[in-house]
Scaffold this active site. Structure first.
Site, short mmCIF file in Angstrom:
data_model
loop_
_atom_site.label_atom_id
_atom_site.label_comp_id
_atom_site.label_asym_id
_atom_site.label_seq_id
_atom_site.Cartn_x
_atom_site.Cartn_y
_atom_site.Cartn_z
N SER A 110 -98.93 77.95 -28.26
CA SER A 110 -98.20 79.19 -28.01
C SER A 110 -99.08 80.43 -28.06
O SER A 110 -98.63 81.50 -28.47
CB SER A 110 -97.00 79.32 -28.96
OG SER A 110 -96.11 78.22 -28.76
N HIS B 235 -104.55 65.05 -25.77
CA HIS B 235 -103.51 66.08 -25.97
C HIS B 235 -102.37 65.48 -26.79
O HIS B 235 -102.05 64.30 -26.66
CB HIS B 235 -102.99 66.55 -24.61
CG HIS B 235 -102.15 67.78 -24.73
ND1 HIS B 235 -100.82 67.72 -25.09
CD2 HIS B 235 -102.44 69.09 -24.59
CE1 HIS B 235 -100.34 68.96 -25.15
NE2 HIS B 235 -101.29 69.81 -24.85
N GLY C 183 -101.02 76.59 -22.60
CA GLY C 183 -100.03 75.88 -21.80
C GLY C 183 -99.17 76.88 -21.02
O GLY C 183 -99.55 77.38 -19.97
N GLY C 184 -98.01 77.18 -21.58
CA GLY C 184 -97.03 78.01 -20.88
C GLY C 184 -97.59 79.30 -20.29
O GLY C 184 -97.31 79.64 -19.13
N GLU D 102 -99.33 65.60 -26.50
CA GLU D 102 -98.27 64.97 -25.70
C GLU D 102 -98.68 63.56 -25.27
O GLU D 102 -97.84 62.67 -25.19
CB GLU D 102 -97.93 65.87 -24.49
CG GLU D 102 -97.18 67.12 -24.96
CD GLU D 102 -97.39 68.36 -24.10
OE1 GLU D 102 -97.86 68.24 -22.96
OE2 GLU D 102 -97.09 69.47 -24.60
N ASN E 242 -103.79 74.70 -19.35
CA ASN E 242 -103.29 73.34 -19.22
C ASN E 242 -101.93 73.45 -18.53
O ASN E 242 -100.94 73.79 -19.17
CB ASN E 242 -103.16 72.69 -20.60
CG ASN E 242 -102.47 71.33 -20.53
OD1 ASN E 242 -102.36 70.75 -19.45
ND2 ASN E 242 -102.01 70.84 -21.66
N TRP E 243 -101.94 73.17 -17.25
CA TRP E 243 -100.70 73.36 -16.47
C TRP E 243 -99.68 72.27 -16.76
O TRP E 243 -98.53 72.37 -16.33
CB TRP E 243 -101.01 73.37 -14.97
CG TRP E 243 -101.80 74.56 -14.51
CD1 TRP E 243 -102.06 75.71 -15.24
CD2 TRP E 243 -102.43 74.74 -13.25
NE1 TRP E 243 -102.81 76.58 -14.48
CE2 TRP E 243 -103.05 76.01 -13.25
CE3 TRP E 243 -102.53 73.96 -12.09
CZ2 TRP E 243 -103.76 76.50 -12.15
CZ3 TRP E 243 -103.22 74.45 -11.00
CH2 TRP E 243 -103.83 75.71 -11.04
N LYS E 244 -100.08 71.22 -17.42
CA LYS E 244 -99.18 70.08 -17.68
C LYS E 244 -98.54 69.62 -16.36
O LYS E 244 -99.18 69.67 -15.32
CB LYS E 244 -98.13 70.43 -18.73
CG LYS E 244 -98.75 71.09 -19.97
CD LYS E 244 -97.80 71.17 -21.11
CE LYS E 244 -98.39 72.04 -22.20
NZ LYS E 244 -97.72 71.91 -23.47
N GLY F 258 -95.86 74.75 -27.30
CA GLY F 258 -94.67 74.91 -26.48
C GLY F 258 -93.44 75.34 -27.26
O GLY F 258 -92.32 75.29 -26.75
N GLU G 91 -105.01 72.20 -31.96
CA GLU G 91 -103.67 72.52 -31.51
C GLU G 91 -102.65 71.98 -32.50
O GLU G 91 -102.31 70.78 -32.44
CB GLU G 91 -103.40 71.88 -30.14
CG GLU G 91 -104.36 72.32 -29.07
CD GLU G 91 -103.71 72.22 -27.68
OE1 GLU G 91 -103.53 73.28 -27.07
OE2 GLU G 91 -103.35 71.12 -27.26
C1 PEP Z 1 -100.99 73.00 -24.72
O1 PEP Z 1 -100.26 72.33 -24.02
O2 PEP Z 1 -102.15 72.62 -24.93
C2 PEP Z 1 -100.46 74.24 -25.27
C3 PEP Z 1 -101.16 74.88 -26.16
O3 PEP Z 1 -99.23 74.63 -24.81
P1 PEP Z 1 -98.49 76.04 -25.15
O4 PEP Z 1 -99.55 77.13 -24.93
O5 PEP Z 1 -97.39 76.12 -24.16
O6 PEP Z 1 -98.06 75.98 -26.55
#
Ligand code: PEP
Length: 250
Positions: free
Chosen positions: A212, A95, A233-234, A97, A9-11, A173, A167
């Site tokens: 994470s 999500h 994500g990251g 966010e 998930n590049w956001k 994040g 999640e």
């Molecule tokens: C996400 O945005 O779905 C996510 C899991 O982000 P991160 O891996 O950065 O925690």
């Protein structure tokens, strides 16, 4: 056996140049990914580039959100037909966010799931508790409520056409990851709750962990019985880290 799925998930990150480099790196390492299905969920404006770079590869791609409307006067929105125009396979719905910054509630998320699935996209349904909810000891109720909203809207069989991403909001994040056992416990509770509706769907539906997950912790999370991949994500923004996670899934 459920095929693990790792989705990036590049956001709201990247540029045309950085995405080209990232995808070149991922493509170069895909020969060593044996088992996992791998997808990237890109910002809308880069979907054409992603399609161009990934067509003919093993990688799939998708959007990060969608409109519930088919077309018309909805400024800033993107429809399922538009995602399909760029051959998206997946779309993230709900999500955390989107839930927390854009006020998406269970009912809207369920509608998005329905619209995506009816159009032939595979929704990745994100669910998860906040830190406050975990501290109150209501994690399982929260993820059950979020899942049930979708079951009520689309039916249990249709839920099984999607992917679920558990999640924990406090882990997204933040660099704080659920322990493998914490994650496994919630995954098992989600699967058990689905089994109360339909054992076949519970056995087949893939439940990713997200929060994470990174190159260092992926293997132990992915080793758990009910963790069928990751939503990343990251760590999906660096080809070598993302590939390490993909390889850890098999
Ligand atoms: C996400 O945005 O779905 C996510 C899991 O982000 P991160 O891996 O950065 O925690």
């Amino acid at each position: 056996m459920r095929q693990p799925i790792i989705a990036g998930n590049w956001k709201m990150n990247g540029s045309r140049d950085s995405i080209r480099e990232l995808l070149d790196g991922i493509k170069a390492g895909m020969a060593e990914v044996n088992l996992a299905e791998v997808a990237v969920c890109a910002p809308y404006v880069y979907l054409a580039d992603v399609e161009q770079q990934l067509t003919g590869t093993k990688l799939a791609w998708g959007g990060q959100n969608l409109s519930t409307e088919a077309s018309g006067a909805y400024t800033g929105e993107i429809s399922t037909a538009m995602l399909l125009d760029f051959h998206c396979k997946y779309v993230i719905v709900g999500h955390s966010e989107r839930r927390s910054y854009y006020g998406e509630d269970d009912a809207l998320v369920a509608k998005k799931f329905a619209v995506a699935r009816d159009a032939g996209l595979i929704p990745i349904l994100c669910i998860g508790e906040t830190l406050e909810e975990r501290e109150k000891g209501i994690t399982e109720q929260v993820v059950a409520r979020q899942t049930k909203a979708v079951i009520d809207a689309v039916g249990i069989q249709a839920l099984g056409d999607g992917v679920i991403a558990y999640e924990p909001v406090w882990a997204i994040g933040t660099g704080k990851t659920a322990t493998p056992q914490q994650a496994q416990d919630v995954h098992a509770s989600i699967r058990n709750m689905i089994a109360e509706h339909d054992a076949g769907v519970a056995a087949k539906v893939r439940i990713q962990y997200g929060g994470s997950m990174n190159a260092a912790n992926a293997a132990e999370l992915l080793a758990m019985d009910d963790i069928d991949g990751g939503l990343i994500g990251g760590a999906s923004l660096k080809a070598s880290d993302f590939l390490t996670i993909c390889k850890a899934a098999g």
